[in-house]
Write a protein that holds these residues in place. Sequence first.
Motif, PDB file in Angstrom:
ATOM      1  N   GLN A  13      43.666  52.128  40.066  1.00 43.47           N
ATOM      2  CA  GLN A  13      44.962  51.648  39.604  1.00 43.47           C
ATOM      3  C   GLN A  13      46.014  51.817  40.690  1.00 43.47           C
ATOM      4  O   GLN A  13      45.880  52.695  41.568  1.00 43.47           O
ATOM      5  CB  GLN A  13      45.384  52.412  38.361  1.00 43.47           C
ATOM      6  CG  GLN A  13      44.535  52.111  37.135  1.00 43.47           C
ATOM      7  CD  GLN A  13      45.060  52.776  35.877  1.00 43.47           C
ATOM      8  OE1 GLN A  13      45.863  53.714  35.952  1.00 43.47           O
ATOM      9  NE2 GLN A  13      44.644  52.286  34.727  1.00 43.47           N
ATOM     10  N   PRO A  14      47.057  51.003  40.652  1.00 43.22           N
ATOM     11  CA  PRO A  14      48.155  51.190  41.611  1.00 43.22           C
ATOM     12  C   PRO A  14      48.680  52.624  41.564  1.00 43.22           C
ATOM     13  O   PRO A  14      48.820  53.204  40.488  1.00 43.22           O
ATOM     14  CB  PRO A  14      49.213  50.193  41.123  1.00 43.22           C
ATOM     15  CG  PRO A  14      48.421  49.123  40.455  1.00 43.22           C
ATOM     16  CD  PRO A  14      47.273  49.831  39.785  1.00 43.22           C
ATOM     17  N   GLY A  16      46.990  55.069  42.820  1.00 40.90           N
ATOM     18  CA  GLY A  16      45.825  55.935  42.916  1.00 40.90           C
ATOM     19  C   GLY A  16      45.366  56.162  44.343  1.00 40.90           C
ATOM     20  O   GLY A  16      45.986  55.695  45.303  1.00 40.90           O
ATOM     21  N   LYS A  86      48.330  50.197  46.677  1.00 40.90           N
ATOM     22  CA  LYS A  86      49.070  49.069  46.135  1.00 40.90           C
ATOM     23  C   LYS A  86      48.120  47.879  45.939  1.00 40.90           C
ATOM     24  O   LYS A  86      47.089  47.797  46.625  1.00 40.90           O
ATOM     25  CB  LYS A  86      50.177  48.666  47.107  1.00 40.90           C
ATOM     26  CG  LYS A  86      51.126  49.775  47.483  1.00 40.90           C
ATOM     27  CD  LYS A  86      52.110  49.302  48.548  1.00 40.90           C
ATOM     28  CE  LYS A  86      53.066  50.406  48.958  1.00 40.90           C
ATOM     29  NZ  LYS A  86      54.030  49.947  49.998  1.00 40.90           N
ATOM     30  N   PRO A  87      48.451  46.958  45.072  1.00 41.20           N
ATOM     31  CA  PRO A  87      47.592  45.769  44.900  1.00 41.20           C
ATOM     32  C   PRO A  87      47.340  45.036  46.211  1.00 41.20           C
ATOM     33  O   PRO A  87      46.240  44.489  46.412  1.00 41.20           O
ATOM     34  CB  PRO A  87      48.394  44.920  43.913  1.00 41.20           C
ATOM     35  CG  PRO A  87      49.153  45.914  43.097  1.00 41.20           C
ATOM     36  CD  PRO A  87      49.540  46.986  44.082  1.00 41.20           C
ATOM     37  N   VAL A 119      42.635  47.239  43.994  1.00 39.81           N
ATOM     38  CA  VAL A 119      43.739  47.983  43.392  1.00 39.81           C
ATOM     39  C   VAL A 119      44.359  47.095  42.321  1.00 39.81           C
ATOM     40  O   VAL A 119      44.987  46.083  42.622  1.00 39.81           O
ATOM     41  CB  VAL A 119      44.790  48.387  44.433  1.00 39.81           C
ATOM     42  CG1 VAL A 119      45.860  49.261  43.780  1.00 39.81           C
ATOM     43  CG2 VAL A 119      44.139  49.114  45.597  1.00 39.81           C
ATOM     44  N   SER A 120      44.155  47.487  41.083  1.00 42.16           N
ATOM     45  CA  SER A 120      44.606  46.650  39.975  1.00 42.16           C
ATOM     46  C   SER A 120      44.759  47.488  38.719  1.00 42.16           C
ATOM     47  O   SER A 120      44.018  48.448  38.505  1.00 42.16           O
ATOM     48  CB  SER A 120      43.600  45.523  39.722  1.00 42.16           C
ATOM     49  OG  SER A 120      43.963  44.772  38.587  1.00 42.16           O
ATOM     50  N   SER A 121      45.719  47.085  37.893  1.00 45.37           N
ATOM     51  CA  SER A 121      45.885  47.758  36.608  1.00 45.37           C
ATOM     52  C   SER A 121      45.135  47.022  35.520  1.00 45.37           C
ATOM     53  O   SER A 121      45.138  47.450  34.363  1.00 45.37           O
ATOM     54  CB  SER A 121      47.374  47.854  36.260  1.00 45.37           C
ATOM     55  OG  SER A 121      47.966  46.585  36.285  1.00 45.37           O
TER      56      SER A 121
END
Length: 121
Positions: A13-14, A16, A86-87, A119-121
Amino acid sequence: QVQLVESGGGLVQPGGSLNLSCAASGSIFSINAMGWYRQAPGKLRELVASITNDGRANYADSVKGRFTISRDNAKNTMYLQMNSLKPEDTAVYRCNKYLRTAPMGVLRVYWGQGTQVTVSS
């Protein structure tokens, strides 16, 4: 035969963290500079971080203060600690190493196959 193997990628996740490793195996006499590169879909490959054989590190502006490159010469292994992800850090990360396979051998660059970082939620 020299082989580089990356590990440690995955989905996070962003905000992380991930810690990538790049282990070299085979007939290795000495390793000089090493680096981490990344390539996102539709984008050019870019240098993320590099480290010399005496430990001097260099970083892309986009990762300064968030990523840390290090090396363990005894294990022929390099690491990339990635924090505050970051994404836009999403990419395939590949390592390379400049090394010699013999005392008077030519300095050559070897590449790993890459590890996906998402990197993603």
